[in-house]
Enzyme design. Structure first.
Site, short mmCIF file in Angstrom:
data_model
loop_
_atom_site.label_atom_id
_atom_site.label_comp_id
_atom_site.label_asym_id
_atom_site.label_seq_id
_atom_site.Cartn_x
_atom_site.Cartn_y
_atom_site.Cartn_z
N TYR A 1 -6.11 3.13 -15.21
CA TYR A 1 -5.28 1.95 -15.39
C TYR A 1 -5.94 0.66 -14.91
CZ TYR A 1 -2.02 5.19 -17.22
OH TYR A 1 -1.45 6.14 -18.04
N GLU B 1 2.36 -4.66 -12.88
CA GLU B 1 2.29 -3.91 -14.14
C GLU B 1 3.39 -2.87 -14.25
OE1 GLU B 1 -2.60 -4.01 -14.65
OE2 GLU B 1 -1.54 -2.10 -14.57
N HIS C 1 -0.17 -1.22 1.18
CA HIS C 1 -0.38 -0.44 -0.04
C HIS C 1 -0.39 1.07 0.20
CE1 HIS C 1 -2.59 -4.21 -1.80
NE2 HIS C 1 -1.35 -4.47 -1.37
N GLN D 1 3.60 -2.39 5.71
CA GLN D 1 4.38 -1.74 4.67
C GLN D 1 4.54 -0.23 4.91
OE1 GLN D 1 2.08 -2.79 1.22
NE2 GLN D 1 2.37 -4.99 1.56
N TYR E 1 -5.39 -13.61 -3.47
CA TYR E 1 -4.49 -14.50 -2.72
C TYR E 1 -5.16 -15.80 -2.30
CZ TYR E 1 -1.56 -10.37 -2.68
OH TYR E 1 -0.81 -9.27 -3.06
#
Length: 384
Positions: A267, A257, A164, A95, A278
């Site tokens: 959070y 979220e 991430h 990513q 997963y």
């Protein structure tokens, strides 16, 4: 088989994760159909390679980042074949790569362009793979070249692997710049104030740290942190009227979220979550805890949200003040009706449009969608 309360609670959590509905915290709203006959969609640009984000220049051109590490120019609906030079080396893995691009609010006066990217190890460090983490830079554009390049911030530590990175950039109305940081696959560090993983950070426009950040005086805490307990934030926008900052982030299986991000707040990831791992194992058997914020909404199953914009255009007056959220997984756009900082209605539009990476409202009042899967940009406008 055990029938202990602890076992039954874990099993019930797994069962809930398999339910394929979208859950709105505090309500039981169901998706509403939307009349797409009033919308016009046009593919205006093709030929991009893994586009991630776009920004509109005042002269009518647009900048587009390609995750592979290239910064491109779009003009008059055409992709300029010439690439922009001066882009920093990126850690193109999984990513990671070249991520967000945002103009300074006073771009016409100062010419600053802000870019986030996965920054690899420093030159000269030992080892073939020293890992990477998310960085923020700014530069100016001179023809086809970036000049005055400054790296304003880099998250620490470097982490190997390709997941991430976060990377969304936002300027607020007071001139501060916010940057989202994913937890780089090390979920426990989202709660560690000594590491810049799973955080939203707040900086001055030159990268300096504001003295009124919430953890400036907290021992062993990084002073740039604004909020923490995030997983992988891929959307960051400011409400056009009340100035609240809205963020969305990927959960694991379930538990994406939508949050209102506030100073110093936690959070919850991974101590509380609406998702499971997963491999179907339980990350936490808690969905709430004292001192941890609840999302405005969460999605189960995960939609893999990416890109988000508040609608302000008079062309979409019925949507003004609402959110549009892109989905990588379901390849559509969600229209969320927002009232008093709550989501009161959900619609799915443009189903199967492709993997949505970014959503931007253009200076012409139309909505522009960056599609990763086919390397295109789509314009949404009302039918006249």
């Amino acid at each position: 088989m055990s029938n202990s309360p602890k076992y039954l609670k874990a099993a019930f959590s797994v069962l809930l994760a398999a339910v394929t509905v979208t859950v709105f915290v505090g309500s039981s709203l169901k998706p509403h159909p939307v009349d797409e006959s009033k919308l016009k969609t046009e593919t205006i640009v093709t030929g991009l390679n893994m586009p991630w984000s776009m920004a509109f220049l005042p002269d009518g051109r647009a900048l587009v980042t390609e995750r592979t590490g290239k910064l491109r120019i779009v003009k008059g609906g055409e992709l300029d074949p010439k690439e922009i030079s001066g882009v920093p080396k990126v850690y193109f893995r999984g990513q990671g790569g070249l991520l967000d691009v945002v103009l300074h609010p006073n771009y016409k006066e100062n010419g600053w362009i802000y870019i986030s990217y996965s920054s690899p190890k420093k030159e000269g460090e030992a080892g073939e793979d020293g890992g990477a983490n998310t960085a923020l830079m700014r530069a100016k554009l001179d023809g086809y070249q970036l000049t005055n390049i400054e790296q304003l911030y880099k998250a620490s530590p470097n982490v190997k692997g390709g997941v991430h990175f976060g990377g969304k950039i936002l300027f607020d109305k007071k001139g501060y710049v916010f940057l989202t940081l994913g937890e780089r696959g090390q979920k426990e560090n989202s709660q560690n104030l000594g590491k810049a993983q799973g955080k939203v950070v707040r900086l001055h426009e030159d990268g300096k740290i504001p003295t009124d950040n919430p953890f400036v005086k907290t021992k062993n805490a990084l002073p740039e942190i604004w909020s923490y307990g995030h997983r992988n934030p891929q959307g960051l926008v400011m409400h056009p009227k009340n100035g609240t900052i809205w963020e969305h982030e990927h959960g694991p299986q379930g538990g994406d979220e939508l949050n209102i991000v506030e100073k110093g707040k936690n959070y919850g990831w991974p101590l509380i979550t609406y998702g499971i791992d997963y491999d179907n194992s339980i990350i936490s058997d808690k969905t709430e805890a004292p001192g941890m914020e609840q999302p405005v909404i969460y999605w189960k199953p995960s939609i893999a949200p990416c890109g988000m914009t508040f609608v302000t255009s008079p062309k979409f007056k019925d949507w003004n003040g609402d959110l549009l959220v892109g989905s990588l997984k379901f390849q559509n756009i969600e229209h969320l009706t927002v009232k008093d900082n709550k989501v009161v209605k959900k619609e799915v539009i443009l189903d199967k449009i492709g993997r949505v990476r970014d959503l931007r409202e253009g200076p012409d009042g139309n909505i522009y969608v960056v599609i990763e899967s086919n390397g295109s940009i789509v314009k949404i406008s009302p039918k006249s």
